[in-house]
Enzyme design. Sequence first.
Site, PDB file in Angstrom:
ATOM      1  N   HIS A 248       0.508 -11.596   2.367  1.00  0.00           N
ATOM      2  CA  HIS A 248      -0.566 -10.836   1.706  1.00  0.00           C
ATOM      3  C   HIS A 248      -1.411 -11.682   0.735  1.00  0.00           C
ATOM      4  O   HIS A 248      -2.631 -11.561   0.672  1.00  0.00           O
ATOM      5  CB  HIS A 248       0.031  -9.623   0.994  1.00  0.00           C
ATOM      6  CG  HIS A 248      -0.936  -8.510   0.801  1.00  0.00           C
ATOM      7  ND1 HIS A 248      -0.580  -7.192   0.831  1.00  0.00           N
ATOM      8  CD2 HIS A 248      -2.279  -8.508   0.586  1.00  0.00           C
ATOM      9  CE1 HIS A 248      -1.642  -6.440   0.631  1.00  0.00           C
ATOM     10  NE2 HIS A 248      -2.694  -7.225   0.478  1.00  0.00           N
TER      11      HIS A 248
ATOM     12  N   TYR B 140       0.829  -1.217   0.000  1.00  0.00           N
ATOM     13  CA  TYR B 140       0.000   0.000   0.000  1.00  0.00           C
ATOM     14  C   TYR B 140       0.860   1.263   0.000  1.00  0.00           C
ATOM     15  O   TYR B 140       0.359   2.371  -0.228  1.00  0.00           O
ATOM     16  CB  TYR B 140      -0.931   0.064   1.221  1.00  0.00           C
ATOM     17  CG  TYR B 140      -1.902  -1.073   1.405  1.00  0.00           C
ATOM     18  CD1 TYR B 140      -2.138  -1.994   0.385  1.00  0.00           C
ATOM     19  CD2 TYR B 140      -2.601  -1.229   2.595  1.00  0.00           C
ATOM     20  CE1 TYR B 140      -3.027  -3.046   0.574  1.00  0.00           C
ATOM     21  CE2 TYR B 140      -3.499  -2.266   2.783  1.00  0.00           C
ATOM     22  CZ  TYR B 140      -3.686  -3.178   1.778  1.00  0.00           C
ATOM     23  OH  TYR B 140      -4.574  -4.204   1.976  1.00  0.00           O
TER      24      TYR B 140
HETATM   25  C1  1BO Z   1      -3.072  -5.584  -3.950  1.00  0.00           C
HETATM   26  C2  1BO Z   1      -3.671  -5.395  -2.591  1.00  0.00           C
HETATM   27  C3  1BO Z   1      -5.010  -6.050  -2.419  1.00  0.00           C
HETATM   28  C4  1BO Z   1      -5.750  -5.711  -1.132  1.00  0.00           C
HETATM   29  O1  1BO Z   1      -5.057  -5.886   0.059  1.00  0.00           O
END
Ligand code: 1BO
Length: 272
Positions: A105, A47
């Site tokens: 992630h 982010y």
């Molecule tokens: C690419 C980031 C997606 C949401 O966290």
Amino acid sequence: MHVVEANGARIPAIGLGTWELSGRTCARVVEQAIRLGYRHIDTAQVYENEREVGEGLRASGVRRDEMFVTTKVWTTHFAPNDLERSTKESLVRLRMPEVDLLLLHWPNPHVPLQETLGALARAKQIGLCRHIGVSNFTVALIEEAVGACPEPLVCDQVEYHPYLDQAKVREACARNHMALVAYSPIAKGRIKNDETLARIGKMHGKSPAQVCLRWLVQQNVCAIPRTSKIERLSENIDIFDFTLSDDEMSRISCLGDAGRRLTNFGFAPKWD
Ligand code: 1BO
């Protein structure tokens, strides 16, 4: 603040999502959210706003140990040394000695999961984070990760809202004492004009977004709505003074099916 307990973690049920918030806006929204009572802030390396999240947190004047801060390791940093190095870089940007929760992630099939989980567990063992978890993991990946990780995983953060049925992931999380953390919990604003949510909201004096977030929290799910509008921040956290009936809960659950996903990428796993 209502918390969701998961494998030793106590995660505030409503948090602030910060995807696509940047610069001064990000710092200002984080500060304001905390002043309004938010105690859970969600960021990620990708982010590119960890610095501003840290700034907003310090500007709020609320003590660090009253806050629950999550960041996520991006998939290009999943080799063990990269994971540790990039986590330390996140902490420098946040200006914190540790985060409360460190997540992978997205799954990355190009790096053996066991190696990445070993490095994630080590990040916890050496004090870079208090808890670890995953994001965008399917049921099969959750089971594989739980079996391979030397430390307990406390959550899977996935897209979840009334239009996307996530019963299978919810069951897998519950089976493994993990929390489900819902991103895009108000379907990127699409629930605003939903007639069912509006009708139920009218009965309680609440907006469709508040009904939607309440529906998540009543399932023991954490939700991290993102907004840059200060008035929405208050609306999104003002959901703890009413209760949806069983009938209202199931009417909302009926709105979803498996195909209404709003966030998808070429690198995403094959969803359940
Ligand atoms: C690419 C980031 C997606 C949401 O966290």
